[in-house]
Write an enzyme that holds these catalytic residues in place. Structure first.
Site, PDB file in Angstrom:
ATOM      1  N   THR A 133      -1.500   9.497   9.799  1.00  0.00           N
ATOM      2  CA  THR A 133      -2.525  10.234   9.783  1.00  0.00           C
ATOM      3  C   THR A 133      -2.826  10.858  11.001  1.00  0.00           C
ATOM      4  O   THR A 133      -3.071  10.204  12.031  1.00  0.00           O
ATOM      5  CB  THR A 133      -3.637   9.586   9.103  1.00  0.00           C
ATOM      6  N   ASP A 134      -3.728  12.064  10.815  1.00  0.00           N
ATOM      7  CA  ASP A 134      -4.082  12.735  12.107  1.00  0.00           C
ATOM      8  C   ASP A 134      -5.343  11.873  12.772  1.00  0.00           C
ATOM      9  O   ASP A 134      -5.898  12.019  13.847  1.00  0.00           O
ATOM     10  CB  ASP A 134      -4.205  14.026  12.013  1.00  0.00           C
ATOM     11  N   GLU A 135      -6.074  11.025  11.566  1.00  0.00           N
ATOM     12  CA  GLU A 135      -7.215  10.254  12.000  1.00  0.00           C
ATOM     13  C   GLU A 135      -7.334   9.206  13.021  1.00  0.00           C
ATOM     14  O   GLU A 135      -8.361   9.196  13.521  1.00  0.00           O
ATOM     15  CB  GLU A 135      -7.871   9.909  10.763  1.00  0.00           C
ATOM     16  N   TYR A 159     -10.747   2.757   8.021  1.00  0.00           N
ATOM     17  CA  TYR A 159      -9.362   3.378   7.737  1.00  0.00           C
ATOM     18  C   TYR A 159      -8.573   3.844   8.918  1.00  0.00           C
ATOM     19  O   TYR A 159      -7.456   3.230   8.998  1.00  0.00           O
ATOM     20  CB  TYR A 159      -9.691   4.678   6.553  1.00  0.00           C
ATOM     21  N   LYS A 163      -5.092   2.246  10.328  1.00  0.00           N
ATOM     22  CA  LYS A 163      -3.845   3.213  10.461  1.00  0.00           C
ATOM     23  C   LYS A 163      -3.155   2.977  11.941  1.00  0.00           C
ATOM     24  O   LYS A 163      -2.205   3.002  12.173  1.00  0.00           O
ATOM     25  CB  LYS A 163      -4.093   4.586   9.864  1.00  0.00           C
TER      26      LYS A 163
HETATM   27  P1  NAD Z   1      -2.847   7.116  -2.102  1.00  0.00           P
HETATM   28  O1  NAD Z   1      -4.204   6.226  -1.801  1.00  0.00           O
HETATM   29  O2  NAD Z   1      -2.930   8.174  -3.189  1.00  0.00           O
HETATM   30  O3  NAD Z   1      -1.683   6.114  -2.502  1.00  0.00           O
HETATM   31  C1  NAD Z   1      -1.334   4.901  -1.853  1.00  0.00           C
HETATM   32  C2  NAD Z   1      -0.409   3.921  -2.910  1.00  0.00           C
HETATM   33  O4  NAD Z   1      -0.131   3.097  -2.130  1.00  0.00           O
HETATM   34  C3  NAD Z   1      -0.904   3.668  -4.075  1.00  0.00           C
HETATM   35  O5  NAD Z   1       0.085   4.064  -5.010  1.00  0.00           O
HETATM   36  C4  NAD Z   1      -1.218   2.145  -4.096  1.00  0.00           C
HETATM   37  O6  NAD Z   1      -1.043   1.622  -5.477  1.00  0.00           O
HETATM   38  C5  NAD Z   1      -0.178   1.705  -3.409  1.00  0.00           C
HETATM   39  N1  NAD Z   1      -0.600   0.550  -2.271  1.00  0.00           N
HETATM   40  C6  NAD Z   1      -1.654   0.297  -1.810  1.00  0.00           C
HETATM   41  N2  NAD Z   1      -1.682  -0.878  -1.344  1.00  0.00           N
HETATM   42  C7  NAD Z   1      -0.234  -1.398  -1.457  1.00  0.00           C
HETATM   43  C8  NAD Z   1       0.271  -2.422  -1.216  1.00  0.00           C
HETATM   44  N3  NAD Z   1      -0.272  -3.658  -0.456  1.00  0.00           N
HETATM   45  N4  NAD Z   1       1.595  -2.575  -1.554  1.00  0.00           N
HETATM   46  C9  NAD Z   1       2.199  -1.818  -2.158  1.00  0.00           C
HETATM   47  N5  NAD Z   1       1.664  -0.437  -2.459  1.00  0.00           N
HETATM   48  C10 NAD Z   1       0.294  -0.643  -2.297  1.00  0.00           C
HETATM   49  O7  NAD Z   1      -2.769   7.495  -0.751  1.00  0.00           O
HETATM   50  P2  NAD Z   1      -1.847   8.861  -0.176  1.00  0.00           P
HETATM   51  O8  NAD Z   1      -3.061   9.921   0.043  1.00  0.00           O
HETATM   52  O9  NAD Z   1      -0.929   9.252  -1.267  1.00  0.00           O
HETATM   53  O10 NAD Z   1      -1.528   8.473   1.243  1.00  0.00           O
HETATM   54  C11 NAD Z   1      -0.210   8.039   1.295  1.00  0.00           C
HETATM   55  C12 NAD Z   1       0.145   7.450   2.925  1.00  0.00           C
HETATM   56  O11 NAD Z   1      -0.190   8.736   3.608  1.00  0.00           O
HETATM   57  C13 NAD Z   1      -0.964   6.710   3.258  1.00  0.00           C
HETATM   58  O12 NAD Z   1      -0.454   5.852   4.288  1.00  0.00           O
HETATM   59  C14 NAD Z   1      -2.028   7.453   4.074  1.00  0.00           C
HETATM   60  O13 NAD Z   1      -2.501   6.893   5.062  1.00  0.00           O
HETATM   61  C15 NAD Z   1      -1.174   8.472   4.679  1.00  0.00           C
HETATM   62  N6  NAD Z   1      -1.714  10.080   4.764  1.00  0.00           N
HETATM   63  C16 NAD Z   1      -2.419  10.491   3.736  1.00  0.00           C
HETATM   64  C17 NAD Z   1      -2.919  11.829   3.891  1.00  0.00           C
HETATM   65  C18 NAD Z   1      -3.733  12.531   3.050  1.00  0.00           C
HETATM   66  O14 NAD Z   1      -4.434  13.537   3.007  1.00  0.00           O
HETATM   67  N7  NAD Z   1      -3.915  11.692   1.613  1.00  0.00           N
HETATM   68  C19 NAD Z   1      -2.625  12.439   5.077  1.00  0.00           C
HETATM   69  C20 NAD Z   1      -1.922  11.755   6.063  1.00  0.00           C
HETATM   70  C21 NAD Z   1      -1.289  10.649   6.102  1.00  0.00           C
HETATM   71  O1  DAU Z   2      -6.686  13.749   7.922  1.00  0.00           O
HETATM   72  C1  DAU Z   2      -5.925  12.926   6.983  1.00  0.00           C
HETATM   73  C2  DAU Z   2      -6.548  12.122   6.105  1.00  0.00           C
HETATM   74  O2  DAU Z   2      -7.159  12.962   5.135  1.00  0.00           O
HETATM   75  C3  DAU Z   2      -5.805  10.989   5.521  1.00  0.00           C
HETATM   76  O3  DAU Z   2      -5.421  10.059   6.231  1.00  0.00           O
HETATM   77  C4  DAU Z   2      -6.740  10.187   4.522  1.00  0.00           C
HETATM   78  O4  DAU Z   2      -5.849   9.332   3.794  1.00  0.00           O
HETATM   79  C5  DAU Z   2      -7.177  11.286   3.592  1.00  0.00           C
HETATM   80  O5  DAU Z   2      -8.164  10.533   2.758  1.00  0.00           O
HETATM   81  C6  DAU Z   2      -7.965  12.336   4.298  1.00  0.00           C
HETATM   82  O6  DAU Z   2      -9.463  11.824   4.824  1.00  0.00           O
HETATM   83  P1  DAU Z   2     -10.858  12.779   4.814  1.00  0.00           P
HETATM   84  O7  DAU Z   2     -11.821  11.713   5.069  1.00  0.00           O
HETATM   85  O8  DAU Z   2     -10.602  13.967   5.754  1.00  0.00           O
HETATM   86  O9  DAU Z   2     -10.650  13.183   3.259  1.00  0.00           O
HETATM   87  P2  DAU Z   2     -11.739  13.432   2.177  1.00  0.00           P
HETATM   88  O10 DAU Z   2     -11.018  14.206   1.100  1.00  0.00           O
HETATM   89  O11 DAU Z   2     -12.338  12.012   1.829  1.00  0.00           O
HETATM   90  O12 DAU Z   2     -12.608  14.380   2.927  1.00  0.00           O
HETATM   91  C7  DAU Z   2     -12.390  15.571   3.459  1.00  0.00           C
HETATM   92  C8  DAU Z   2     -13.497  16.193   4.124  1.00  0.00           C
HETATM   93  O13 DAU Z   2     -14.850  16.545   2.887  1.00  0.00           O
HETATM   94  C9  DAU Z   2     -14.298  15.029   5.078  1.00  0.00           C
HETATM   95  O14 DAU Z   2     -14.791  15.799   6.115  1.00  0.00           O
HETATM   96  C10 DAU Z   2     -15.549  14.487   4.170  1.00  0.00           C
HETATM   97  C11 DAU Z   2     -15.980  15.759   3.153  1.00  0.00           C
HETATM   98  N1  DAU Z   2     -16.402  15.218   2.028  1.00  0.00           N
HETATM   99  C12 DAU Z   2     -15.639  14.400   1.214  1.00  0.00           C
HETATM  100  C13 DAU Z   2     -16.091  14.021   0.055  1.00  0.00           C
HETATM  101  C14 DAU Z   2     -15.295  12.923  -0.739  1.00  0.00           C
HETATM  102  C15 DAU Z   2     -17.578  15.916   1.429  1.00  0.00           C
HETATM  103  O15 DAU Z   2     -18.090  16.735   2.057  1.00  0.00           O
HETATM  104  N2  DAU Z   2     -17.916  15.492   0.224  1.00  0.00           N
HETATM  105  C16 DAU Z   2     -17.294  14.588  -0.497  1.00  0.00           C
HETATM  106  O16 DAU Z   2     -17.773  14.257  -1.509  1.00  0.00           O
END
Ligand code: NAD
Ligand code: DAU
Length: 362
Positions: A133-135, A159, A163
């Site tokens: 992730t970019d975080e 988180y 990562k």
């Molecule tokens: P998600 O939470 O929707 O899915 C995570 C999946 O991993 C789930 O299916 C869960 O059951 C599985 N999991 C969790 N713990 C596990 C374990 N110990 N063993 C096997 N499986 C396990 O997450 P997502 O949003 O699909 O993100 C997927 C990946 O991409 C993550 O590594 C996250 O850090 C990264 N990522 C997410 C975003 C985003 O915006 N969602 C952006 C950048 C990177």
């Molecule tokens: O940047 C990549 C990341 O993006 C991933 O690594 C994470 O897995 C993914 O969850 C996401 O993280 P964020 O914290 O940016 O996503 P989220 O959707 O939780 O929140 C997006 C923005 O909106 C953040 O600034 C928090 C804000 N927010 C979120 C929620 C859930 C609100 O203002 N209200 C809310 O209820």
């Protein structure tokens, strides 16, 4: 040839598995623990597809990983499995440490053992792609340049710290043992199958239920948004053409303040799902509610995706406007899916995260 995907029942993983089997004929072994975020319903389209083998299990279960590697002999592993929600990591970091750090370490270590015994040609073609992730780069000021791959790591939440740790372990396994790893650091994804705890699906879900749309703090935090199928195509590109040991930033060229994202969703819902005459609201905008800020909330993320474009020729296909429309349409058409994923656990989470906050309508 086969690939092994971890976390393939979650949001991005499921999209990746579905897109992969549409693009190629190469089978996938999909290992997922099925936490609250993993859902086999995301993979319903593959029910009769023999190219997809689903295994329920933990990335930290080394005997299981060893068995999968020796049975299926994947040429590559793409690891999505993680705890992924920042707010949950603030309430309870332990699971994040266990899966994102310890789990990634255990997975990596078994993979290293397997890889080191491979014949020479298979060894050099093998890949371990870690999805990150970019975080990990921390927070940017309004005028600071976007994150490049050499930006200093400054994670601010449990988180992002977990990562960042996993990224360092993956990097170290390349540097020390020569394991051919690839790391992608991507911005915020949105699209089908995203669990309604994250901003975009939460807002759509609440708006349809005429519930408040919670905006943390002043809503001016900036994120870069990427449609999930573009993230999946970036991962396929890096897997095919990336250089082992390298990091690739992936972004959508769509920096937006949270309040702007929520207003766009309200406009779109006003158009595609207007409030019934009987409803107490005339427009979804009326539901916008400012609430207490997320502790340690990062102000701005921005991705410089020049490297992946220049070196590997990847660029996102969707704009924010096209991607967000597809997303809202998908949620409107898939309300049964939403009903299925919002279990008792989801309701408990929502009560804990939102009911206690003092909502200040502005
Ligand atoms: P998600 O939470 O929707 O899915 C995570 C999946 O991993 C789930 O299916 C869960 O059951 C599985 N999991 C969790 N713990 C596990 C374990 N110990 N063993 C096997 N499986 C396990 O997450 P997502 O949003 O699909 O993100 C997927 C990946 O991409 C993550 O590594 C996250 O850090 C990264 N990522 C997410 C975003 C985003 O915006 N969602 C952006 C950048 C990177
Ligand atoms: O940047 C990549 C990341 O993006 C991933 O690594 C994470 O897995 C993914 O969850 C996401 O993280 P964020 O914290 O940016 O996503 P989220 O959707 O939780 O929140 C997006 C923005 O909106 C953040 O600034 C928090 C804000 N927010 C979120 C929620 C859930 C609100 O203002 N209200 C809310 O209820």
């Amino acid at each position: 040839m086969t690939i092994l995907v971890t976390g393939g029942a979650g949001f991005i993983g499921a999209n990746f598995v579905i897109d992969w089997l549409q693009a190629y004929d190469e089978p996938i072994v999909n290992l997922d623990k099925l936490t609250y975020a993993g859902n086999l319903g995301n993979l319903a389209a593959l029910q009769n597809d023999e190219r997809h083998t689903f295994i329920q299990g933990d990335i930290g279960d080394q005997p299981l990983i060893e068995r999968l590697l020796s049975e299926h002999k994947p040429r590559a592993i793409i690891s999505f499995a993680a705890e992924s929600h920042v707010d949950r990591s603030i309430h309870g970091p332990e699971d994040f440490i266990q899966t994102n750090i310890v789990g990634t370490f255990r997975l990596l270590d078994v993979v290293r053992g397997h890889w080191s015994d491979l014949p020479l040609n298979q060894k050099s073609n093998f890949r371990f792609l870690h999805v990150s992730t970019d975080e990990v780069y921390g927070s940017l000021g309004p005028d600071e340049p976007a994150f490049t791959e050499s930006h200093q790591y400054q994670p601010n939440s449990p988180y992002s710290a977990s990562k960042a740790s996993s990224d360092h372990l993956v990097r170290a396994y390349h540097h020390t043992y020569g394991l051919p790893v690839l790391i992608t650091n991507c911005s915020n994804n949105y699209g089908p199958f995203q669990f309604p705890e994250k901003l975009i699906p939460l807002v759509i879900h609440n708006a349809l239920a005429r519930k408040p749309l919670p905006i943390y703090g002043d809503g001016q935090q900036v994120r870069d948004w990427l449609y999930v199928s573009d993230h999946c195509s970036a991962i396929r590109t890096v897997l095919a053409r990336g250089t082992p040991g390298e990091v690739y930033n992936v972004g959508g060229f769509n920096e937006k303040a949270n309040i702007e994202v929520v207003r766009t969703l309200c406009d779109m819902l006003n158009e595609l799902h207007p409030a019934e005459p009987i409803s107490s609201i005339a427009s979804h905008h009326e539901l916008i509610t400012y609430v207490k800020d997320r502790p340690g909330h990062d102000r701005r993320y921005a991705i410089d995706a020049t490297k992946i474009e220049a070196e590997l020729g990847w660029y996102p296909a969707e704009t924010f406007e096209t991607g967000i429309r597809k997303t809202v349409e998908w949620y409107l058409d898939n309300q049964t899916w939403v009903e299925q994923v919002i279990s008792g656990d989801y309701r408990r989470w929502i009560e804990r995260q939102y009911v206690e906050v003092i909502a200040v309508r502005r």
